[in-house]
Scaffold this motif. Structure first.
Motif, mmCIF file in Angstrom:
data_model
loop_
_atom_site.group_PDB
_atom_site.id
_atom_site.type_symbol
_atom_site.label_atom_id
_atom_site.label_comp_id
_atom_site.label_asym_id
_atom_site.label_seq_id
_atom_site.Cartn_x
_atom_site.Cartn_y
_atom_site.Cartn_z
ATOM 1 N N SER A 56 0.902 -1.209 0.051
ATOM 2 C CA SER A 56 0.191 0.110 -0.069
ATOM 3 C C SER A 56 0.852 1.204 0.004
ATOM 4 O O SER A 56 2.095 1.215 0.188
ATOM 5 C CB SER A 56 -0.983 0.034 1.132
ATOM 6 N N HIS A 57 0.349 2.291 -0.036
ATOM 7 C CA HIS A 57 0.805 3.697 -0.082
ATOM 8 C C HIS A 57 1.918 3.676 1.146
ATOM 9 O O HIS A 57 1.792 3.244 2.446
ATOM 10 C CB HIS A 57 -0.183 4.792 0.144
ATOM 11 N N CYS A 58 3.164 4.198 0.525
ATOM 12 C CA CYS A 58 4.268 4.291 1.650
ATOM 13 C C CYS A 58 4.705 5.457 2.172
ATOM 14 O O CYS A 58 5.800 5.617 2.851
ATOM 15 C CB CYS A 58 5.301 3.395 1.184
ATOM 16 N N GLY A 59 4.234 6.729 2.073
ATOM 17 C CA GLY A 59 4.232 7.987 2.561
ATOM 18 C C GLY A 59 5.511 8.311 1.579
ATOM 19 O O GLY A 59 5.673 8.184 0.282
ATOM 20 N N ALA A 60 6.473 9.195 2.341
ATOM 21 C CA ALA A 60 7.750 9.697 1.683
ATOM 22 C C ALA A 60 8.655 8.669 1.325
ATOM 23 O O ALA A 60 9.193 8.176 2.233
ATOM 24 C CB ALA A 60 8.151 10.756 2.539
#
Lengths: 337, 337
Positions: free
Chosen positions: A115-119
């Motif tokens: 899923s989305h991992c941020g920076a």
């Protein structure tokens, strides 16, 4: 409001644990999220936590996911994220990359169904701390068309690269011309945006910021940015056999909260000490010095190391605090303020 | 004039042999040079041969160079080009990369003390023919400043990436906003150039094409292009311990003809079949299809394969033919026309 990073990490960890994420994974995720705020990159910081919590409770993110080994051969490790949070999974993948690079000189770790991992820059530090180079690629929802294309194909297609100079050089950029956030900010003030930031379905540039929000992100410099984005997509979802960006649900779309994103991450790690002489490190430092001597700015020179993040304060918008308190109330945890 | 690629390869090989390059290396170099013309990229084609010949006779390129192994550990191979021609050396490095990627899944081959290699995309084919991904980086004379910097630090910092779809996707670009050739063409017609192509030593954009030729190349999209260029420099000369771009002599400067360029090349090769399932190749093809279906262009779709180059014709400017004939006369070889 301002709060200490250590406090923020503790509270974010607790919220993630309450929705079923095991402590270690919750804490690694909270650290990655808060580090982004410490770096001044609020759009990938704690403002995202309510979205992650919602997706976990709705089934789009698997709280109890493991990082399952699909295959391991030579310097390549292929992992399945079982629809878990991207943050702890990419952090773990980066650490595996370091160990494998020590063994083979270069390594590749691929994670699919994540899923989305941020920076993205966060995940460079395991390699940097080991004196290694890391290159990281990830995908996400499609927002960027081919040059002249009439539909979005690629994500913002970010690339992160960490070079072990002292201090490390951190490259962390999307291959779209600008982030959607910049267009949103211009739309809020009712203004226009420069040519080359956004395009419509006929491939024409859009300069009205509000219209641009309905359009697609233009690739960095046109054909070159698209080609680089294509490289990122090929190295992330292409290589992992995971979902292409056109198949990745948007985490900001509530209709998709129950759908796993199926995001792919790839980490390439290189141990420069394997190159037969010690000149590499001297050259990385010389390169950084040359940038400063000619009046330029070394990318990432001001980034706070993950281990030092806890000593810093972060600023969180009141609207975000309200969302976090709503979740805290719902889950029986104390409020943030 | 128009001539057959096979004829051009034979004649270029003969010229290189006459100045001391062994047949195999001369032929590999000639094939790379002529392939660039077949692709319509004349600026990296046979027009460069007179410069290479001059540098060989003046001592800036070592005709009898070997590709010496500095070290070989795990998946990393470190080579010294002994100031030889870049073309055959990078071709050989790419082939070593393929063998090592078969063994380890991913490999890195670094060459230092080499020379200009022409069109970077050429060297993707050993990997593509093996169903592998290649990423190639090289450096060259400094022409691009840091953002806000007052002196050139980086080369045009090209990146090539080959993705084994059918047909392969070929990414081959410089991280400068435009090639110097475009500015030169605008200067010839006495015109202006768009903002963002060139900068002066105060970091201001230059729009007068003639002035711009005295200036520096602006990085692609400003800070992002510079960061990508820094990644390329770190992965080529930084990693090899070779000359930084600020130390690389320009092959177009006759004063530098006796000075070795000390250019570094790096090839990263990835075998997607090691990732545990066969989805990768299907996804590469799907990605290419999606580009076409939405009205975009697949990068590299029209590139002629190196093995088929000989069946094509190339067009060479009369001024270049004259230079080649001067060299042919000097070296006792028949003329081109």
């Amino acid at each position: 409001m301002s709060l200490s990073a250590s406090d923020a990490i503790e509270r974010c960890t607790a919220l993630l644990e309450k929705v079923g994420v095991p402590y270690g994974n919750a804490n690694a995720t909270a650290r990655a999220i808060v580090l982004s705020d410490v770096w001044g990159n609020a759009s990938h910081g704690v403002m995202r936590l309510p979205f992650y919590l919602k997706r976990i409770t709705m089934g789009g993110v698997n709280a109890g996911a493991n990082l399952k080994t699909i295959s391991e051969r030579g310097a390549i490790t292929s992992l399945d994220g079982e629809d878990g949070l991207g943050h702890w999974q990419l952090w773990e993948a980066a650490n595996i990359g370091v160990q494998k690079a020590k063994e083979f000189g270069i390594s590749l770790v691929s994670v699919k169904n994540s899923s989305h991992c941020g920076a993205l820059g966060v995940y460079l530090y395991p390699a940097l701390d080991a004196g290694q180079i890391a290159l990281i690629f990830t995908n996400g929802p499609a927002v960027m068309p081919a040059v002249g294309g009439n539909a979005p194909l690629l994500s913002t297609s970010p690339i992160a690269a960490g070079i072990p100079a002292k201090p490390p050089m951190i490259i962390d950029l999307s291959t779209s011309a600008v982030a959607r956030g910049k267009i949103a900010a211009a739309a809020k003030s009712g203004g226009t945006i420069p040519e080359g930031w956004a395009v419509d379905r006929q491939g024409k540039t859009i300069t009205d910021a509000k219209e641009a929000l309905m359009g697609m992100l233009a690739p960095l410099g046109g054909a070159k940015g698209f080609a680089l984005g294509l490289m990122v997509e090929s190295l992330s979802s292409g290589l992992s056999g995971g979902a292409l960006s056109t198949e990745v649900p948007d985490m900001f779309n509530p209709d998709d909260d129950s759908k796993p994103q199926g995001i792919s991450h790839t980490v390439i790690t290189i141990d420069p000490s394997d190159l037969g002489d010690s000149a590499s490190y001297a050259d990385f430092n010389k390169l950084a010095s040359q940038i400063k001597e000619t009046g330029g700015r070394v990318p990432g020179a001001k980034r706070i190391h993950p281990n030092e993040a806890e000593n810093h304060e972060i600023t969180v918008a009141e609207a975000v605090i309200k969302d976090l308190n709503d979740w805290s109330n719902k889950l029986g945890l104390p409020n943030f303020s």
